[in-house]
Design a protein around this motif. Structure first.
Motif, PDB file in Angstrom:
ATOM      1  N   ALA A 308       0.837  -1.197   0.000  1.00  0.00           N
ATOM      2  CA  ALA A 308       0.000   0.000   0.000  1.00  0.00           C
ATOM      3  C   ALA A 308       0.875   1.250   0.000  1.00  0.00           C
ATOM      4  N   ASN A 309       2.016   1.176   0.686  1.00  0.00           N
ATOM      5  CA  ASN A 309       3.003   2.254   0.688  1.00  0.00           C
ATOM      6  C   ASN A 309       4.017   1.955  -0.398  1.00  0.00           C
ATOM      7  N   LEU A 310       3.986   2.722  -1.493  1.00  0.00           N
ATOM      8  CA  LEU A 310       4.816   2.416  -2.647  1.00  0.00           C
ATOM      9  C   LEU A 310       6.296   2.704  -2.416  1.00  0.00           C
ATOM     10  N   ARG A 311       6.637   3.155  -1.207  1.00  0.00           N
ATOM     11  CA  ARG A 311       8.062   3.329  -0.896  1.00  0.00           C
ATOM     12  C   ARG A 311       8.715   1.990  -0.551  1.00  0.00           C
ATOM     13  N   GLU A 312       7.909   0.985  -0.255  1.00  0.00           N
ATOM     14  CA  GLU A 312       8.453  -0.339   0.049  1.00  0.00           C
ATOM     15  C   GLU A 312       8.888  -1.011  -1.249  1.00  0.00           C
ATOM     16  N   PRO A 313      10.035  -1.705  -1.242  1.00  0.00           N
ATOM     17  CA  PRO A 313      10.532  -2.318  -2.472  1.00  0.00           C
ATOM     18  C   PRO A 313       9.685  -3.507  -2.927  1.00  0.00           C
ATOM     19  N   VAL A 314       9.649  -3.714  -4.232  1.00  0.00           N
ATOM     20  CA  VAL A 314       8.940  -4.840  -4.846  1.00  0.00           C
ATOM     21  C   VAL A 314       9.823  -5.390  -5.954  1.00  0.00           C
ATOM     22  N   ASP A 315       9.972  -6.704  -6.017  1.00  0.00           N
ATOM     23  CA  ASP A 315      10.666  -7.336  -7.129  1.00  0.00           C
ATOM     24  C   ASP A 315       9.617  -7.730  -8.159  1.00  0.00           C
ATOM     25  N   MET A 316       9.531  -6.970  -9.250  1.00  0.00           N
ATOM     26  CA  MET A 316       8.472  -7.183 -10.235  1.00  0.00           C
ATOM     27  C   MET A 316       8.631  -8.486 -11.006  1.00  0.00           C
ATOM     28  N   ARG A 317       9.784  -9.138 -10.877  1.00  0.00           N
ATOM     29  CA  ARG A 317       9.903 -10.472 -11.475  1.00  0.00           C
ATOM     30  C   ARG A 317       8.946 -11.441 -10.799  1.00  0.00           C
ATOM     31  N   GLU A 318       8.629 -11.173  -9.520  1.00  0.00           N
ATOM     32  CA  GLU A 318       7.666 -12.017  -8.819  1.00  0.00           C
ATOM     33  C   GLU A 318       6.273 -11.893  -9.445  1.00  0.00           C
ATOM     34  N   VAL A 319       5.964 -10.726  -9.987  1.00  0.00           N
ATOM     35  CA  VAL A 319       4.702 -10.557 -10.709  1.00  0.00           C
ATOM     36  C   VAL A 319       4.762 -11.308 -12.037  1.00  0.00           C
ATOM     37  N   MET A 320       5.865 -11.117 -12.771  1.00  0.00           N
ATOM     38  CA  MET A 320       5.993 -11.750 -14.091  1.00  0.00           C
ATOM     39  C   MET A 320       5.798 -13.259 -14.034  1.00  0.00           C
ATOM     40  N   VAL A 321       6.478 -13.911 -13.081  1.00  0.00           N
ATOM     41  CA  VAL A 321       6.441 -15.379 -13.061  1.00  0.00           C
ATOM     42  C   VAL A 321       5.054 -15.896 -12.706  1.00  0.00           C
ATOM     43  N   ARG A 322       4.206 -15.035 -12.157  1.00  0.00           N
ATOM     44  CA  ARG A 322       2.840 -15.463 -11.823  1.00  0.00           C
ATOM     45  C   ARG A 322       1.850 -15.143 -12.941  1.00  0.00           C
ATOM     46  N   LEU A 323       2.342 -14.563 -14.027  1.00  0.00           N
ATOM     47  CA  LEU A 323       1.494 -14.260 -15.169  1.00  0.00           C
ATOM     48  C   LEU A 323       1.737 -15.190 -16.351  1.00  0.00           C
ATOM     49  N   VAL A 324       2.895 -15.851 -16.367  1.00  0.00           N
ATOM     50  CA  VAL A 324       3.292 -16.603 -17.559  1.00  0.00           C
ATOM     51  C   VAL A 324       2.913 -18.077 -17.455  1.00  0.00           C
ATOM     52  N   ASP A 325       2.999 -18.740 -18.606  1.00  0.00           N
ATOM     53  CA  ASP A 325       2.669 -20.160 -18.672  1.00  0.00           C
ATOM     54  C   ASP A 325       3.740 -21.030 -18.021  1.00  0.00           C
ATOM     55  N   ASP A 326       5.001 -20.689 -18.282  1.00  0.00           N
ATOM     56  CA  ASP A 326       6.071 -21.630 -17.910  1.00  0.00           C
ATOM     57  C   ASP A 326       7.404 -20.949 -17.614  1.00  0.00           C
ATOM     58  N   GLY A 327       7.397 -19.884 -16.850  1.00  0.00           N
ATOM     59  CA  GLY A 327       8.646 -19.238 -16.463  1.00  0.00           C
ATOM     60  C   GLY A 327       9.074 -18.148 -17.428  1.00  0.00           C
ATOM     61  N   ILE A 328      10.051 -17.345 -16.988  1.00  0.00           N
ATOM     62  CA  ILE A 328      10.542 -16.225 -17.788  1.00  0.00           C
ATOM     63  C   ILE A 328      12.031 -16.385 -18.079  1.00  0.00           C
ATOM     64  N   LEU A 329      12.461 -15.818 -19.175  1.00  0.00           N
ATOM     65  CA  LEU A 329      13.876 -15.742 -19.527  1.00  0.00           C
ATOM     66  C   LEU A 329      14.271 -14.276 -19.443  1.00  0.00           C
ATOM     67  N   GLU A 330      15.083 -13.923 -18.434  1.00  0.00           N
ATOM     68  CA  GLU A 330      15.435 -12.528 -18.215  1.00  0.00           C
ATOM     69  C   GLU A 330      16.523 -12.096 -19.186  1.00  0.00           C
ATOM     70  N   PHE A 331      16.417 -10.864 -19.659  1.00  0.00           N
ATOM     71  CA  PHE A 331      17.308 -10.294 -20.666  1.00  0.00           C
ATOM     72  C   PHE A 331      18.262  -9.320 -19.982  1.00  0.00           C
ATOM     73  N   LYS A 332      19.564  -9.497 -20.163  1.00  0.00           N
ATOM     74  CA  LYS A 332      20.578  -8.632 -19.545  1.00  0.00           C
ATOM     75  C   LYS A 332      20.325  -8.413 -18.051  1.00  0.00           C
ATOM     76  N   PRO A 333      20.220  -9.456 -17.265  1.00  0.00           N
ATOM     77  CA  PRO A 333      19.839  -9.283 -15.852  1.00  0.00           C
ATOM     78  C   PRO A 333      20.848  -8.510 -15.023  1.00  0.00           C
ATOM     79  N   LEU A 334      22.113  -8.506 -15.408  1.00  0.00           N
ATOM     80  CA  LEU A 334      23.139  -7.839 -14.613  1.00  0.00           C
ATOM     81  C   LEU A 334      23.386  -6.399 -15.043  1.00  0.00           C
ATOM     82  N   TYR A 335      22.776  -5.986 -16.144  1.00  0.00           N
ATOM     83  CA  TYR A 335      23.003  -4.646 -16.700  1.00  0.00           C
ATOM     84  C   TYR A 335      21.746  -3.814 -16.494  1.00  0.00           C
TER      85      TYR A 335
END
Length: 550
Positions: A308-335
């Motif tokens: 509710a307080n948007l100052r708290e951190p969120v890892d949006m990859r957690e949202v992605m993996v709950r929307l897809v059929d079978d996992g995600i392939l992250e692009f340039k994760p370290l950059y």
């Protein structure tokens, strides 16, 4: 590089976030129900006339048990200078995408249980938006009309002038080879008469349908002529004499049956293997808590992720993996790690995701630009999950070329050659709204979570900025600002920004296509991707002009 979820959806923080999100979803459903209940207050009048209520008409037109995506359900909320408890959302229009005889269609109905269906300012904007969606996605346009026309007690000249776009869009749809079918359930006066006039097929109801440029009162006032409504624009006259109507129905049910028959003969192949468990069948909107079917844990987890307080951190990859059929392939994760880009599938459709775990910095903007162009080369739609405070500011960022690199990202979003869909999950601040394909960048569809906040900046940040400017101005004059006045100004700015940033308020302005329960996000995206794919596969027969009435 695949991402493995580490979120504990049963932990105390998750439970706290879940309760806050459920409270907001409850408020959303209550607002939608408010419009339905206000319309239903006219039931006795409709029954006396032998008519169905608008939502009943929509329910009978649609195929039972199939998915239905309501659009812009909060249109006009808080835009009519009423108190929140009295403001009725919806814009006086019921609209959404559903199936008629197996054909995916845009269905729009005048909510004539409210103010006799008089066109409201945001109701007009809502119709224009759904017409645009129908044109983009080649959806047959079904219009269930019963409107008192413009509300002369609230007349504004700009509404009259801009309202012409509604009729222009009907002509554009017809010329593009997209069928426009109107069921004239009741009155269509003056400009409203051009709704059937610019349709390809019109179905009228004996004793109820009316369509005339000037009704009896205006006719008498303008020319002194006296005529009955039936003589001027009744259903029998138009189907037998003027030729405005093609089919004469005995009542609403008969008219809707004819409309279904007309759609069934369009020659459009029914959508194969229709998914079951549609969110809405015979009643609109759905009762509180009703979803698109199923109760998968991953859907429930989506309630626990956004604070509710948007100052708290969120890892949006957690949202992605709950929307897809079978996992995600992250692009340039370290950059440019605060900007997230990944590939996945939703309902079998290959998509690219762009999201944020914080401000967009120079590497993040460059990564997003690269990824957007990569998705365009592959032909994969892009899904933006907004959660950003904007582009990074500061000496290092400015010297690193943030403006030009952010501009490259905005250019990529603007000129992308694939469909783009946006979900506003959390913060959507500053130019981050632009770079993440906000409303101004014409995504094919855009929906908000109840937690979304949209503004040029946060309320406290705006207030603090004005405080600094005010103090500097007083300092140049050798003065000090009055602390009481300064505090009042600070609080007022915060209140203005926070109230306008709220998802329900922005949705009332049609800055999205609707607020959705986070649990429905995957189903909504899959439905929209199916809609887009069907539209691209369709082969309409465009003409130089629309079908002229004969």
């Amino acid at each position: 590089m695949n991402f493995a979820s580490a979120w504990n959806a049963q932990g105390p923080l998750a439970r706290q976030r879940r309760e806050a999100m459920l409270a907001r979803v409850g408020q959303l459903r209550a607002l939608e129900q408010r419009a339905a209940e206000r319309s239903a207050e006219a039931r006795a009048v409709f029954e006396k006339r032998g008519q169905l209520l608008p939502r009943e008409r929509v329910g009978l037109l649609l195929d039972p048990g199939t998915p239905y995506l309501p659009l812009c359900t909060l249109a006009g909320y808080l835009q009519d200078a009423r108190e929140p408890d009295a403001s009725v959302p919806g814009g006086g229009v019921v609209a959404g995408i559903g199936f008629v005889r197996g054909v995916r269609c845009m269905v729009v109905a005048s909510d004539s249980g409210i103010d006799a269906g008089a066109i409201q300012p945001m109701g007009l904007e809502k119709i224009l938006r759904v017409q645009e969606i129908a044109l983009q996605n080649r959806l047959p346009f079904l219009h269930l009309v019963e409107s008192a026309g413009a509300n002369l007690m609230r007349y504004r000249v700009e509404g009259f002038v801009q309202g012409g776009a509604l009729f222009r869009n009907l002509a554009r749809l017809s010329a593009a080879g997209i069928p426009v079918i109107t069921v004239q359930h009741g009155s269509g006066t003056a400009g409203g008469a051009y709704m059937p006039g610019l349709s390809d097929v019109v179905i009228m109801v004996r004793g109820r349908s009316r369509a005339f440029l000037a009704g009896p009162p205006l006719l008498k006032a303008a020319t002194g002529e006296v005529a009955t409504e039936e003589e001027l624009g009744g259903a029998e006259m138009h189907t037998a004499m003027s030729g405005l109507g093609e089919y004469l129905a005995e009542d609403d049910r008969h008219a809707l049956g004819i409309a279904r028959e007309v759609v069934g003969r369009l020659g459009r192949a029914p959508t194969p293997a229709l998914p079951q468990g549609g969110r809405v069948t015979a009643s609109l909107p759905p009762p509180p808590g009703e979803g698109w079917g199923g109760g998968a844990p991953q859907r429930e987890d989506l309630l626990t992720l956004m604070p509710a307080n948007l100052r708290e951190p969120v890892d949006m990859r957690e949202v992605m993996v709950r929307l897809v059929d079978d996992g995600i392939l992250e692009f340039k994760p370290l950059y440019g790690a605060a900007t997230l880009c990944a590939q996945g599938r939703i309902g079998g459709h290959a998509v690219g995701f762009v999201s944020n775990n914080g401000p967009i910095d120079v590497p993040g903007a460059n990564k997003a630009t690269h990824f957007i162009q990569w998705m365009c080369q592959l032909g994969h739609p892009i899904v933006y999950l907004q959660n950003t405070t904007g582009y990074m500011v500061g000496r290092e960022s400015e010297q690193g070329g943030m403006i030009k690199h952010g501009s490259k990202m905005i250019q990529a979003v603007t000129n992308a050659t694939v469909p783009q869909l946006t979900i506003q999950c959390g913060a959507s601040f500053g130019a981050g709204n632009y770079g993440m394909c906000g409303r101004g960048y014409a995504p094919r569809f855009l929906f908000s979570w109840p937690s979304a906040r949209t503004a040029v900046m946060g309320g406290e940040q705006a207030a603090r900025t004005m405080q600094i400017v005010t103090e500097a101005a007083h300092g140049r004059k050798g003065q000090r600002p009055d602390p009481v006045q300064a505090k009042a100004q600070f609080d007022k700015i915060v209140q203005v920004f926070e109230s306008q940033a709220d998802a329900f308020y922005t949705s009332g302005l049609l800055l999205d296509d609707g607020v959705i329960d986070p649990r429905d996000t995957r189903a909504v995206l899959a439905f929209c991707l199916d809609t887009i794919a069907e539209g691209e596969a369709a082969q309409p027969r465009p003409m130089q002009f629309g079908v002229a009435r004969m």
